[in-house]
Design a protein around this motif. Structure first.
Motif, short mmCIF file in Angstrom:
data_model
loop_
_atom_site.label_atom_id
_atom_site.label_comp_id
_atom_site.label_asym_id
_atom_site.label_seq_id
_atom_site.Cartn_x
_atom_site.Cartn_y
_atom_site.Cartn_z
N THR A 64 0.50 -0.95 -0.42
CA THR A 64 0.10 -0.24 -0.02
C THR A 64 1.26 1.22 0.30
OG1 THR A 64 0.10 0.08 2.24
CG2 THR A 64 -1.43 -1.06 1.17
N GLY A 65 2.12 1.12 0.52
CA GLY A 65 2.91 2.90 0.82
C GLY A 65 2.69 3.17 1.74
N LYS A 66 1.82 2.79 2.71
CA LYS A 66 1.53 3.33 4.09
C LYS A 66 2.54 2.52 4.92
CE LYS A 66 -3.74 4.17 2.90
NZ LYS A 66 -4.89 3.30 3.69
N THR A 67 2.76 3.79 6.18
CA THR A 67 3.17 3.44 6.89
C THR A 67 2.39 3.00 7.68
OG1 THR A 67 5.40 5.20 6.58
CG2 THR A 67 4.98 4.69 8.74
N SER A 68 1.68 1.72 8.09
CA SER A 68 0.91 1.65 8.52
C SER A 68 1.01 -0.30 9.53
CB SER A 68 -0.39 1.13 8.17
OG SER A 68 0.17 -0.28 6.78
N LEU A 69 2.88 -0.88 9.43
CA LEU A 69 3.80 -1.73 10.15
C LEU A 69 3.37 -1.47 11.43
CD1 LEU A 69 6.02 -2.91 7.28
CD2 LEU A 69 3.04 -3.49 7.39
N ILE A 70 3.68 -2.34 12.22
CA ILE A 70 4.21 -2.11 13.87
C ILE A 70 4.60 -3.73 14.57
CG2 ILE A 70 1.76 -2.65 14.89
CD1 ILE A 70 2.64 -0.01 16.68
N ARG A 71 5.58 -3.68 14.89
CA ARG A 71 6.38 -4.85 15.91
C ARG A 71 5.17 -5.67 15.98
NH1 ARG A 71 12.37 -4.94 17.67
NH2 ARG A 71 11.15 -3.54 18.91
N ILE A 72 5.53 -7.30 15.61
CA ILE A 72 4.77 -8.35 17.30
C ILE A 72 5.48 -9.02 17.01
CG2 ILE A 72 2.53 -7.58 15.54
CD1 ILE A 72 2.81 -9.94 14.66
N CYS A 73 4.85 -9.28 18.62
CA CYS A 73 5.95 -10.81 19.50
C CYS A 73 5.07 -11.76 19.81
CB CYS A 73 6.48 -9.81 20.69
SG CYS A 73 7.66 -8.38 20.66
N LYS A 74 5.52 -12.95 19.77
CA LYS A 74 4.87 -13.89 20.12
C LYS A 74 4.64 -13.96 21.91
CE LYS A 74 4.42 -18.48 18.29
NZ LYS A 74 5.32 -19.20 17.23
N ALA A 75 4.66 -14.58 22.18
CA ALA A 75 3.96 -15.01 24.15
C ALA A 75 4.42 -16.15 23.89
CB ALA A 75 3.24 -13.91 24.50
N ASP A 76 4.37 -16.62 24.83
CA ASP A 76 5.12 -18.06 25.66
C ASP A 76 3.57 -19.05 24.47
OD1 ASP A 76 6.83 -17.63 26.49
OD2 ASP A 76 6.83 -17.67 28.11
N ASP A 77 2.62 -18.61 24.87
CA ASP A 77 1.62 -19.23 24.50
C ASP A 77 1.11 -19.87 23.32
OD1 ASP A 77 0.24 -17.14 24.10
OD2 ASP A 77 -1.40 -17.71 25.56
N SER A 79 0.35 -16.72 20.92
CA SER A 79 -0.46 -15.34 20.62
C SER A 79 0.16 -14.42 20.08
CB SER A 79 -1.27 -15.54 21.71
OG SER A 79 -1.25 -14.87 22.94
N PHE A 80 -0.17 -13.67 19.25
CA PHE A 80 1.20 -12.49 19.67
C PHE A 80 0.80 -11.27 19.44
CE2 PHE A 80 2.10 -15.38 15.77
CZ PHE A 80 3.44 -15.29 15.57
N PHE A 81 1.24 -10.26 20.41
CA PHE A 81 0.51 -9.04 20.73
C PHE A 81 1.97 -7.79 20.31
CE2 PHE A 81 3.78 -10.77 23.35
CZ PHE A 81 5.02 -9.58 24.04
N VAL A 82 2.04 -6.65 20.55
CA VAL A 82 2.39 -5.62 20.42
C VAL A 82 3.00 -5.29 21.63
CG1 VAL A 82 2.21 -3.25 19.56
CG2 VAL A 82 1.14 -4.83 18.04
N SER A 83 4.33 -5.36 21.91
CA SER A 83 4.66 -4.41 23.24
C SER A 83 4.35 -3.44 23.59
CB SER A 83 6.39 -5.03 23.11
OG SER A 83 7.16 -4.11 22.29
N GLU A 84 4.43 -3.29 24.95
CA GLU A 84 4.63 -1.72 25.40
C GLU A 84 5.41 -0.68 24.45
OE1 GLU A 84 5.00 0.84 29.76
OE2 GLU A 84 4.01 -1.21 29.71
N ARG A 85 6.51 -1.59 24.14
CA ARG A 85 7.71 -0.43 23.69
C ARG A 85 6.95 -0.04 22.75
NH1 ARG A 85 13.48 -2.05 22.29
NH2 ARG A 85 12.10 -3.91 20.92
N ASP A 86 6.92 -0.61 21.97
CA ASP A 86 6.47 -1.04 19.84
C ASP A 86 4.98 -0.30 20.01
OD1 ASP A 86 8.62 -1.83 19.02
OD2 ASP A 86 7.59 -3.79 19.34
N MET A 87 4.23 -0.07 20.92
CA MET A 87 2.99 0.48 21.09
C MET A 87 3.29 1.96 21.27
SD MET A 87 0.03 -1.12 21.77
CE MET A 87 -1.01 -0.71 22.16
N ALA A 88 4.46 2.44 21.59
CA ALA A 88 4.67 4.00 21.26
C ALA A 88 4.76 4.77 19.98
CB ALA A 88 5.27 4.49 22.25
N LEU A 89 4.87 3.55 19.04
CA LEU A 89 5.06 3.84 17.31
C LEU A 89 3.75 4.20 16.97
CD1 LEU A 89 7.97 1.52 16.54
CD2 LEU A 89 8.10 3.86 17.30
N LEU A 90 2.71 3.88 17.89
CA LEU A 90 0.80 3.76 16.84
C LEU A 90 1.62 5.11 16.90
CD1 LEU A 90 -0.97 1.90 18.93
CD2 LEU A 90 -0.23 1.15 16.62
N GLY A 91 1.37 6.30 17.38
CA GLY A 91 1.41 8.06 17.25
C GLY A 91 2.28 8.33 15.83
#
Length: 122
Positions: A64-77, A79-91
């Motif tokens: 798409t050319g948009k800056t819409s990507l954010i890093r995800i991490c894999k939990a022990d179970d 599942s995937f999630f966005v870390s607190e540090r990477d949540m700051a990148l949403l802005g």
């Protein structure tokens, strides 16, 4: 000045033990695996990209050319999630990007992720 034999023997023993410890430390596997890639999710579409470590985190979605990507991490179970540090990148995402795949308060993935594709290198 006379050096007693026990001082020489002690010095040689200390050097040998030190060399042995250094060799053991360098050859022992500590079980830590450092990945050479990370995963990025498009917060609008749920597309998942496997990106080489040489690709910056704030790279645009190649489709798409948009800056819409954010890093995800894999939990022990598994599942995937966005870390607190990477949540700051949403802005820093493009203004027209609508975050629909992740919960912006918890970082949890709300929708099933699509299959993983490699981020294209130029």
């Amino acid at each position: 000045m006379k050096n007693p034999k026990w001082k020489v023997v002690a010095l040689v023993a200390i050097i040998l033990v030190g060399c042995g410890l250094i060799a053991r430390t360098m050859t022992t596997d500590d079980g830590l695996e450092i990945s050479e890639y990370y995963f990025l999710v498009d917060v609008e579409t749920g597309e998942v990209f496997r990106a080489d470590k040489r690709i910056p985190l704030q790279s645009p979605n190649p489709n798409t050319g948009k800056t819409s990507l954010i890093r995800i991490c894999k939990a022990d179970d598994g599942s995937f999630f966005v870390s607190e540090r990477d949540m700051a990148l949403l802005g820093f995402l493009d203004k027209e990007v609508v975050v629909s795949v992740i919960d912006v308060k918890t970082g949890e993935i709300k929708t099933p992720l699509q299959r993983v594709v490699d981020y294209p290198r130029k």
